[in-house]
Design an enzyme around this catalytic site. Structure first.
Site, PDB file in Angstrom:
ATOM      1  N   HIS A  43     -24.450   1.091  -1.411  1.00  0.00           N
ATOM      2  CA  HIS A  43     -24.692   2.173  -0.463  1.00  0.00           C
ATOM      3  C   HIS A  43     -23.383   2.798   0.027  1.00  0.00           C
ATOM      4  O   HIS A  43     -22.580   2.127   0.669  1.00  0.00           O
ATOM      5  CB  HIS A  43     -25.480   1.606   0.724  1.00  0.00           C
ATOM      6  CG  HIS A  43     -25.946   2.637   1.693  1.00  0.00           C
ATOM      7  ND1 HIS A  43     -26.043   2.388   3.043  1.00  0.00           N
ATOM      8  CD2 HIS A  43     -26.378   3.908   1.516  1.00  0.00           C
ATOM      9  CE1 HIS A  43     -26.496   3.452   3.662  1.00  0.00           C
ATOM     10  NE2 HIS A  43     -26.716   4.397   2.766  1.00  0.00           N
ATOM     11  N   HIS A  85     -21.239  11.251   4.657  1.00  0.00           N
ATOM     12  CA  HIS A  85     -22.642  11.071   5.045  1.00  0.00           C
ATOM     13  C   HIS A  85     -22.998  11.935   6.246  1.00  0.00           C
ATOM     14  O   HIS A  85     -23.961  12.706   6.211  1.00  0.00           O
ATOM     15  CB  HIS A  85     -22.943   9.609   5.373  1.00  0.00           C
ATOM     16  CG  HIS A  85     -24.352   9.412   5.863  1.00  0.00           C
ATOM     17  ND1 HIS A  85     -24.683   9.433   7.202  1.00  0.00           N
ATOM     18  CD2 HIS A  85     -25.515   9.228   5.189  1.00  0.00           C
ATOM     19  CE1 HIS A  85     -25.981   9.275   7.337  1.00  0.00           C
ATOM     20  NE2 HIS A  85     -26.514   9.137   6.137  1.00  0.00           N
TER      21      HIS A  85
END
Length: 762
Positions: A43, A85
């Protein structure tokens, strides 16, 4: 370190008490489920080891032999695709503000590593091209597309074709239109459907995606995984820590793809589970059922793990027990372990490994008093309590024989399961003498804990109609006010402090509440900078343990700056600071002690301040009084629930990280909670299920994370308890979500709930 309602052990990985253990039937053994796992996705790179979305994190994922990396793609002001992100730079870099408003040269000047660890100072934000070049030929790349539109999609596809490898690319698509567009732009790439809701499974499958992601909270619906597999699509699930407590429940769904932050821990877990596959079959042959505590099959041997939640290892074990099957459980939860046997079985165990009594049976009894017999003196040694006064320290090993149908229970909190063997096989163990032991039932002393936590019916009278229900609610509100809310005598005054702070998308104004000229607490108003005459949907955010900055400005806190996030979306937001937790101090325990002689508590102050704040909120001319919501996590969740219970004008409430019976979580698991949560006078009338019924029939959302102190199982038990009454008075069943991870605010779940109930700001 996160502050919360719980004084949680830093190393604790456990899922709280559940009547079910992690023992799988043979057809869904976790070791067998490892075989179906084709893809391990790191991730944002190996984000537990390196700064997320950096080349360092990607390189680490390659070194750890993950099969894919997930990266987030945005567009800079000058049109360059880069990795980040968050929409803003604040959390992961030394920059501030919206990332896409900077050019790529400006982004490259930022430090993207120090926020993670000073060791990675001057790590830079990479371009998508740089990331693809690093990964090409080494690892697959999962693209999480943070923007929409054809131009963006074409730019992503062009970069993949020129600097990456379409055959190693997985495109994360969030709409059918996006899936169709990328099928044309990158026909060789695979696609993962980030479906917006479970109802979209069939549509995304028919659009040709190879994978579909389900959120862990959706897995309670047992029809979804079969629906995906019927369509011939592979299942993708998200984890985080990679620890057994998180991964084993996911593996029972046989995912083909699994995403985690901590790749190394996941791989260690998978290796352990794979090795335990044969062990599990052996144990299933001996044991009818397990209960009380999470259990994972394992074996004894030098350097093997002793407990699930401790990095303790075995140092010395008798050779006859090495390689023998056993169960691992969380250290300190041994008293919950229950095993019922199918056939004659012998259990070998170590007790009395230190002088605290924690490794011993209750009342200082010897294992012999419970039917155990000594196998060997000073025969086991481990890294836990491995030395005493700088000398090697050993524990004696005992055994106990069980017949078919008998049960192992009543063990000490700390004991070590060393082997579980067929009775005939146990005869080969030196020192074992068949027929010399048996489980003995020792009369137990009266348990005040059992009495305090026994199951009780709801403290709610029967009702014939809604009028009687409303009367009961009003009576309870008056009783709560008299019994639990601290009574401030004298005059209160509310006034702004200083000028409003411009935070870009909203303005933040501090207010002080004074009592007879003395300051008692603060709150904050976060409002859009324009249209002051327009009435807005409003969310009141209550904070948990910690500092008010955690809901106002710290997205990496367990409260995730939730108030600021709602304000950035255009909601009018109020945020209350908890007295005793002002910047630079934490005196809430002192306040709690000062008030208890008078029958109040620190929470009595918070309840009083909550009511003062809500009166101000509903007097605000910019608040739409029909569209006011309340939310918070931990203590903030309790305050949100009580706010809605005792202020009928609150339209919708999201309670996070705390829902369940206070009897269960604060008494049975009291070692994990701050003692201030034992609120005098709260029980029985105002236990949390009863408090939730004072909200009915208004919409209620409950969110307890998978590894939260108030477990999802406990939350669901209480929701099931109150649902018939909720429906009887015209409300809908309270919504429930169980996001992955630990005790923290689930923003997306709360946002969706408030969007559906009080609406979006226009």
């Amino acid at each position: 370190m996160r502050h919360s309602l719980y004084c949680m052990l830093a190393v604790c990985l456990m899922t709280l008490y559940s009547p079910l253990a992690w023992s799988f039937p043979a057809e869904s053994d976790p070791g067998a489920a490892v075989d179906t796992l084709q893809q391990i996705v790191a991730h944002r790179g190996a984000s537990s080891d390196r700064p997320e979305n950096t080349l360092s994190a990607l390189q680490r994922a390659i070194e750890l032999k993950a099969t894919a990396v997930e990266i987030d793609v945005r567009t800079s002001k000058d049109g360059t695709l880069f990795l980040l992100h968050d929409a803003k730079l604040d959390r992961t870099t030394d920059g501030t503000g919206v990332a896409t408003e900077l050019t790529m040269p400006q982004l490259k000047q930022l430090d993207a590593g120090s926020a993670f660890n000073k060791e990675y100072a001057n790590e830079r934000i990479p371009t998508l091209g740089e990331a693809l070049q690093l990964c090409r030929g080494k690892i697959n790349v999962l693209l999480d597309l943070k923007e929409q539109g054809t131009a963006y999609a074409e730019a992503v596809a062009k970069t993949v074709r020129e600097q990456g490898d379409p055959r190693q690319t997985i495109v994360g698509v969030r709409s059918l239109e996006q899936a169709q567009l990328f099928r044309k732009l990158l026909p060789q790439a695979k696609q993962l459907g980030f479906i917006p809701d479970p109802a979209s499974i069939d549509d995304f499958a028919q659009a040709g995606v190879e994978y579909i992601r389900l959120w862990p909270r959706w897995l309670d619906d047992e029809s979804l995984v079969p629906a995906i597999k019927r369509q011939g699509v592979k299942l993708h699930l998200n984890g985080s820590t990679g620890n057994p407590d998180e991964i084993i429940p996911l593996l029972k769904h046989n995912p083909a793809s699994l995403l985690v932050d901590d790749v190394a821990t996941l791989q260690a877990t998978l290796k352990q589970l794979k090795a335990s596959q044969k062990v599990s079959a052996t144990l299933n042959d001996l044991i009818e059922k397990t209960a009380g505590s999470p259990l994972v099959p394992g074996v004894s041997g030098v350097d093997t793990t002793t407990f699930l939640n401790r990095d303790y290892r075995m140092i010395a074990v008798p050779k006859e027990l090495q390689g023998q099957p056993r169960y691992l459980f969380d250290g300190g939860s041994g008293q919950r372990v229950e095993l019922q046997f199918k056939k004659p079985t012998v259990v070998f165990a170590a007790f009395e490994y230190n002088n605290t009594g924690a490794w011993s049976f209750s009342q200082g009894r010897s294992p012999r008093d419970h039917g155990w017999r000594k196998l060997d003196n000073a025969a086991y040694r481990g890294t836990s309590n491995g030395t005493v006064k700088d000398k090697p320290h050993f524990a004696s090993i005992y055994y106990c024989e069980f017949q078919a149908g008998q049960k192992l229970s009543g063990m000490p909190p700390w004991w070590l399961c060393l082997a579980i063997m067929d009775a005939n096989a146990a005869r080969q163990v030196s020192g074992f003498q068949a027929g010399t032991s048996e489980p003995i039932t020792v009369p137990s002393t009266y348990s005040y804990e059992a009495e305090a936590t026994r199951a009780r019916p709801l403290h709610v009278p029967e009702f014939q109609n809604k009028r009687q229900w409303a009367q009961w609610q009003e009576t309870q509100r008056q009783a709560f006010q008299k019994q639990l809310v601290y009574p401030y005598p004298g005059k209160l005054a509310i006034k702004p402090v200083g000028a409003a702070l411009n935070r870009g998308t909203f303005r933040q104004q501090e207010f002080a509440v004074d009592h007879d000229g003395q300051r008692i607490f603060r709150f904050f108003r976060l409002a859009p900078p324009s249209q002051p005459e327009k009435k807005l949907p409003t969310i009141v955010c209550f904070m948990g343990h910690g500092k008010v900055s955690q809901i106002l400005s710290e997205p990496n806190s367990y409260q995730h700056a939730c108030a600021a996030q709602f304000a950035e979306l255009g909601y009018l937001v109020y945020a209350m600071e908890n007295v005793g937790m002002e910047p630079g101090s934490d005196r809430h325990h002192e306040l709690d002690h000062l008030l208890r002689l008078d029958g109040y508590s620190w929470y009595g102050l918070l309840f009083a301040h909550q009511q003062i704040l809500l009166q101000h909120v509903f007097a605000d001319p910019q608040v739409n009084p029909a569209k006011v919501g309340a939310t918070g996590v931990s203590t903030g969740g309790l305050l949100a629930l009580s706010a809605a219970a005792f202020e009928p004008r609150i339209a919708a409430t999201s309670v996070q990280g705390i829902f369940g019976s206070m009897r269960v979580s604060f008494i049975r698991d009291r070692q994990r909670h701050c003692h201030c949560g034992a609120i005098p006078g709260l029980l029985p009338a105002f236990d949390l299920p009863e408090m939730a019924l004072l909200v009915a029939p208004r919409p209620l959302h409950i969110s307890n994370a998978v590894s939260d102190g108030f477990s999802p199982a406990e939350a669901k038990r209480c929701i099931k308890l109150i649902t018939p009454l909720y429906q009887q008075v015209g409300g809908k069943t309270p919504e429930f979500s169980a996001p992955p991870g630990h005790h923290e605010f689930a923003f997306q779940e709360a946002l969706q709930f408030f969007t559906n109930t009080i609406g979006k700001p226009e």
